[in-house]
Design a protein around this motif. Sequence first.
Motif, PDB file in Angstrom:
ATOM      1  N   ARG A   1     109.295  -5.283  22.764  1.00  0.00           N
ATOM      2  CA  ARG A   1     110.056  -6.014  21.752  1.00  0.00           C
ATOM      3  C   ARG A   1     110.580  -5.002  20.744  1.00  0.00           C
ATOM      4  N   GLY A   2     111.910  -4.892  20.664  1.00  0.00           N
ATOM      5  CA  GLY A   2     112.475  -3.888  19.779  1.00  0.00           C
ATOM      6  C   GLY A   2     112.118  -2.499  20.263  1.00  0.00           C
ATOM      7  N   ASN A   3     111.357  -1.782  19.439  1.00  0.00           N
ATOM      8  CA  ASN A   3     110.909  -0.437  19.806  1.00  0.00           C
ATOM      9  C   ASN A   3     109.403  -0.379  20.060  1.00  0.00           C
ATOM     10  N   ASP A   4     108.800  -1.537  20.329  1.00  0.00           N
ATOM     11  CA  ASP A   4     107.348  -1.606  20.512  1.00  0.00           C
ATOM     12  C   ASP A   4     107.008  -2.035  21.933  1.00  0.00           C
ATOM     13  N   LEU A   5     106.214  -1.211  22.601  1.00  0.00           N
ATOM     14  CA  LEU A   5     105.687  -1.522  23.927  1.00  0.00           C
ATOM     15  C   LEU A   5     104.205  -1.824  23.792  1.00  0.00           C
ATOM     16  N   THR A   6     103.772  -2.917  24.411  1.00  0.00           N
ATOM     17  CA  THR A   6     102.360  -3.296  24.386  1.00  0.00           C
ATOM     18  C   THR A   6     101.866  -3.500  25.806  1.00  0.00           C
ATOM     19  N   ILE A   7     100.757  -2.858  26.143  1.00  0.00           N
ATOM     20  CA  ILE A   7     100.101  -3.061  27.432  1.00  0.00           C
ATOM     21  C   ILE A   7      98.857  -3.891  27.181  1.00  0.00           C
ATOM     22  N   ALA A   8      98.790  -5.042  27.804  1.00  0.00           N
ATOM     23  CA  ALA A   8      97.678  -5.969  27.581  1.00  0.00           C
ATOM     24  C   ALA A   8      96.473  -5.512  28.389  1.00  0.00           C
ATOM     25  N   HIS A   9      95.717  -4.584  27.835  1.00  0.00           N
ATOM     26  CA  HIS A   9      94.537  -4.071  28.522  1.00  0.00           C
ATOM     27  C   HIS A   9      93.598  -3.474  27.481  1.00  0.00           C
ATOM     28  N   PRO A  10      92.316  -3.815  27.547  1.00  0.00           N
ATOM     29  CA  PRO A  10      91.379  -3.241  26.561  1.00  0.00           C
ATOM     30  C   PRO A  10      91.153  -1.750  26.812  1.00  0.00           C
ATOM     31  N   ILE A  11      90.917  -1.011  25.743  1.00  0.00           N
ATOM     32  CA  ILE A  11      90.599   0.411  25.836  1.00  0.00           C
ATOM     33  C   ILE A  11      89.356   0.698  25.001  1.00  0.00           C
TER      34      ILE A  11
END
Length: 489
Positions: free
Chosen positions: A133-143
Amino acid sequence: MRKSAGVLGVAACCLALAACAGTAPDRPAGAGRTASAAPTNSPSNTAAAGDLAIARSDTRRDTVYPEIGDPLVDALHYDLDLTWAPGHDRLSARETLTFRAAGDADRIPLDFNERLAISRATLDGAPAEVSVRGNDLTIAHPITADQQYELVLEYAGTPATAPAPSQRGDFAQGVGWSITAEHETWTLQEPYGAFTWYAVNDHPSDKALYDFTLTVPAPMAGVANGVLASTTTQDGQSINRWHLAEPAASYLVTVAFGDFQRTDLASASGVPIQVWTDADGDPLPGDTGSAPDAVDWLEQLLGPYPFDSFGVVVVDNDSGMETQTMVTLGDTPYSLSEAVLVHEAAHHWYGDTVTPADWSDVWMNEGMAMYLQGMWEAEQEGITVVRKLDQWADFESDLRAASGPPGAFDPNRFGDGNIYYGPALMWQELRERIGEKRFFEVLREWPAREANGTADRREYVDWIEETTGEELSSFFDRWLLDPDTPPRD
């Protein structure tokens, strides 16, 4: 940082670049490395191949541009396989990012622009759910903190520049990936903008190693940071592979696709130097043939060049930028001048091997590079460095008034002359205060001590105080934080 003829504003008339002979101001003698020796602090000599420990960073949230970058991610290595199709202005890419989690979280945040469509994503070999979204990438995974992960992304699209937080004319077209009318490309991304063409933790506190595979229709070629590991042509496609053995901040990464010719040079101390420029033009335009002299001059002052190679890629813009080991210069007389070459090469000690951990400390880069440029200009003009700095002092207060003090500048005026000239005057004042011997010891020892690392103002000032035995906190605070220029001795 980008260096253009327009950066000075009212001060432009004071940047005479005449190469007249003259007596040099006092400077210490010092030998560069021998032709057969490798850089003494090169990570290729201290870390085994494949060892990522050298790229481990203490990440942080930026105080000036907190919306870019995230301290949760510590990038260790980017493998960027990029194919440019000039007929369609289309970038196709496969990126492998190896990173360390700097904390526990239920997601992985990165900077990446939504103009590029991700077709496939895996984390440690398993399919990953991603959203942009826009300039934000999110990976749905716990770290989990201190655990290492491998993210692979495949994506494609036509990158575009992002707006720059600056009033300078050479920032007008934005930051990041630029495409010329001839469908060639180049990248400049300070203080950010790498996210316009790859998924990245786009912050200077997070330095990483890089490998590039750059594919483009022949006779075009791809140029990037580091050493050119191989060049092949297959099915009409030119493939250049580049390896950067030392960690770099994302703003110091460069990739250019164009119809280039290459000239190989070397410094007196044995640093290999490449100049990449337009195939139909002068193989050494402007003063680019003096790149070995610039490295030689700086090694006398600062010690051995801190990387494995040096280079220049000339592109269709108006700026100069200290992109690590492969300086990006615009095709203008000013950008191709020897003064700018000295400035950008100086950044390899101040800015590249030692990088500011926060954008509020960009003065650490620009003030020293500007001071060294001033020393070089004084030599060429046959005047003392004091006289050169007196010329700059005539307009420094105007720059400070317009854009703020160097260490607390207006975030919407990034790259203005206030971060160059005030700190340059400050270094001359420090030189006079602590004496020649200690001053040049400080200049040489800091980049060697902090090679491949990052630092902030407090760490830098504490070290200078410890090294010199002087109480200097109030001195630096006045020069860096006061709205008015301190009086000079």
